[in-house]
Every structure is written in C-alpha cells, then in structure tokens.
Design a protein around this motif. Structure first.
Motif, mmCIF file in Angstrom:
data_model
loop_
_atom_site.group_PDB
_atom_site.id
_atom_site.type_symbol
_atom_site.label_atom_id
_atom_site.label_comp_id
_atom_site.label_asym_id
_atom_site.label_seq_id
_atom_site.Cartn_x
_atom_site.Cartn_y
_atom_site.Cartn_z
ATOM 1 N N UNK A 280 0.817 -1.216 0.000
ATOM 2 C CA UNK A 280 0.000 0.000 0.000
ATOM 3 C C UNK A 280 0.855 1.272 0.000
ATOM 4 N N UNK A 281 2.039 1.206 0.601
ATOM 5 C CA UNK A 281 2.956 2.352 0.565
ATOM 6 C C UNK A 281 3.631 2.458 -0.803
ATOM 7 N N UNK A 282 4.106 1.325 -1.312
ATOM 8 C CA UNK A 282 4.876 1.304 -2.564
ATOM 9 C C UNK A 282 4.049 1.731 -3.770
ATOM 10 N N UNK A 283 2.800 1.315 -3.806
ATOM 11 C CA UNK A 283 1.963 1.573 -4.982
ATOM 12 C C UNK A 283 1.686 3.072 -5.165
ATOM 13 N N UNK A 284 1.872 3.868 -4.100
ATOM 14 C CA UNK A 284 1.626 5.314 -4.160
ATOM 15 C C UNK A 284 2.856 6.113 -4.621
ATOM 16 N N UNK A 285 4.013 5.463 -4.706
ATOM 17 C CA UNK A 285 5.246 6.156 -5.070
ATOM 18 C C UNK A 285 5.337 6.415 -6.571
ATOM 19 N N UNK A 286 6.220 7.342 -6.952
ATOM 20 C CA UNK A 286 6.585 7.517 -8.362
ATOM 21 C C UNK A 286 7.560 6.381 -8.681
ATOM 22 N N UNK A 287 7.076 5.378 -9.406
ATOM 23 C CA UNK A 287 7.863 4.176 -9.673
ATOM 24 C C UNK A 287 8.432 4.200 -11.086
ATOM 25 N N UNK A 288 9.700 3.812 -11.197
ATOM 26 C CA UNK A 288 10.375 3.778 -12.500
ATOM 27 C C UNK A 288 10.057 2.480 -13.249
ATOM 28 N N UNK A 289 10.303 2.519 -14.544
ATOM 29 C CA UNK A 289 10.187 1.358 -15.428
ATOM 30 C C UNK A 289 8.877 0.596 -15.185
ATOM 31 N N UNK A 290 8.968 -0.708 -14.936
ATOM 32 C CA UNK A 290 7.778 -1.559 -14.771
ATOM 33 C C UNK A 290 7.512 -1.910 -13.309
ATOM 34 N N UNK A 291 8.023 -1.114 -12.375
ATOM 35 C CA UNK A 291 7.938 -1.522 -10.962
ATOM 36 C C UNK A 291 6.532 -1.477 -10.385
ATOM 37 N N UNK A 292 5.644 -0.681 -10.949
ATOM 38 C CA UNK A 292 4.244 -0.744 -10.495
ATOM 39 C C UNK A 292 3.687 -2.139 -10.784
ATOM 40 N N UNK A 293 3.962 -2.641 -11.971
ATOM 41 C CA UNK A 293 3.517 -3.986 -12.346
ATOM 42 C C UNK A 293 4.172 -5.053 -11.460
ATOM 43 N N UNK A 294 5.451 -4.888 -11.153
ATOM 44 C CA UNK A 294 6.162 -5.836 -10.283
ATOM 45 C C UNK A 294 5.514 -5.866 -8.902
ATOM 46 N N UNK A 295 5.226 -4.692 -8.345
ATOM 47 C CA UNK A 295 4.626 -4.605 -7.012
ATOM 48 C C UNK A 295 3.231 -5.227 -7.005
ATOM 49 N N UNK A 296 2.464 -5.003 -8.056
ATOM 50 C CA UNK A 296 1.138 -5.620 -8.156
ATOM 51 C C UNK A 296 1.254 -7.144 -8.265
ATOM 52 N N UNK A 297 2.236 -7.628 -9.015
ATOM 53 C CA UNK A 297 2.457 -9.064 -9.166
ATOM 54 C C UNK A 297 2.848 -9.699 -7.834
ATOM 55 N N UNK A 298 3.717 -9.044 -7.081
ATOM 56 C CA UNK A 298 4.111 -9.544 -5.769
ATOM 57 C C UNK A 298 2.932 -9.599 -4.817
ATOM 58 N N UNK A 299 2.089 -8.583 -4.863
ATOM 59 C CA UNK A 299 0.888 -8.532 -4.013
ATOM 60 C C UNK A 299 -0.079 -9.648 -4.376
ATOM 61 N N UNK A 300 -0.297 -9.841 -5.673
ATOM 62 C CA UNK A 300 -1.189 -10.894 -6.155
ATOM 63 C C UNK A 300 -0.706 -12.278 -5.703
ATOM 64 N N UNK A 301 0.620 -12.449 -5.684
ATOM 65 C CA UNK A 301 1.214 -13.723 -5.253
ATOM 66 C C UNK A 301 1.451 -13.793 -3.752
#
Length: 127
Positions: A103-124
């Motif tokens: 919930x903290x990470x998803x609100x940050x200005x994320x580079x490259x594909x890291x929003x997708x990475x964080x969502x994938x980690x959460x889903x798993x």
C-alpha cells in the motif's frame, strides 16, 4: 540489445526500493529495485549480483526470475532472490531507500515496470 537486471528484495512482506538520483537520464528521483545495465560478457545473474552490491551493498543470490521483458533497447530481467548484509547506498546513483508495504509502494513515483512488479508480488501474496 543491452542486457539489464534488477533484484527484487523482500523482507517481512515489504520490498526494498531505492530512489534514483539525478545522475540518471531515465526516471530521476523515481523509485525502483536495485539494478542496472550489464557489463560486457556478463550474464543476467552476474549482472544483478554486481548491481545490487554496487547500489546498496547487499549480497544478492538470484533464485528465480519474476519477470522478463524489453524496454527501448534493453532486455531486462527481474530476479527474486536471497540476500544478506547491511545496506550502504552508492550515493552517486541513489538518493534514498526504504522498505515499503504494498500500500505504501503503490503510491510512489515508480520507475520502469515496478508498479507492475509490485502488483504481481501482491497478487502472489509476497507483499
């Protein structure tokens, strides 16, 4: 094609993210995992081990590939892995670091594909 890799470092359902300095042309002051371009002759695994050590002083051992892809002229790998050591930032390339929950990470200005990475980690259920 340039090879690039990064290490996805987790601890207690939190992810280690580094804030990129203005030294970089791509995404200055955005957040992402430690990583970067391979040197000539390096494999993706050798690349991620060296980059994690250089950027934040951790010993990283890749265990699996979370994601691969192509961005502009780069073929990239996102590795999950084991790690140890004490964080010490390479101040030229990194402004700051912290451990973030989903919930903290998803609100940050994320580079490259890291929003997708964080969502994938959460889903798993890793974050």
């Amino acid at each position: 094609m340039i090879l690039a890799a990064s290490g996805v470092i987790l601890q207690n359902k939190k992810i280690l993210l580094l804030q990129r300095s203005n030294y970089t042309e791509n995404y200055p002051e955005f957040w992402g995992c430690p990583g970067g371009r391979a040197e000539k002759g390096e494999t993706a695994e050798q690349n991620v081990i060296r980059e994690v050590k250089e950027e934040c002083n951790l010993n990283f051992s890749p265990t699996s590939i979370l994601k691969t892809g192509v961005w502009q002229d780069r073929s990239y790998y996102r590795f999950l892995g084991n790690w140890n050591g004490e964080i010490k930032l390479q101040e030229l390339e990194v402004l700051d670091y912290n451990w973030f929950s989903y919930h903290e990470a998803i609100k940050l200005k994320l580079s490259f594909d890291y929003k997708e990475i964080i969502q994938l980690l959460y889903k798993n259920q890793l974050l």
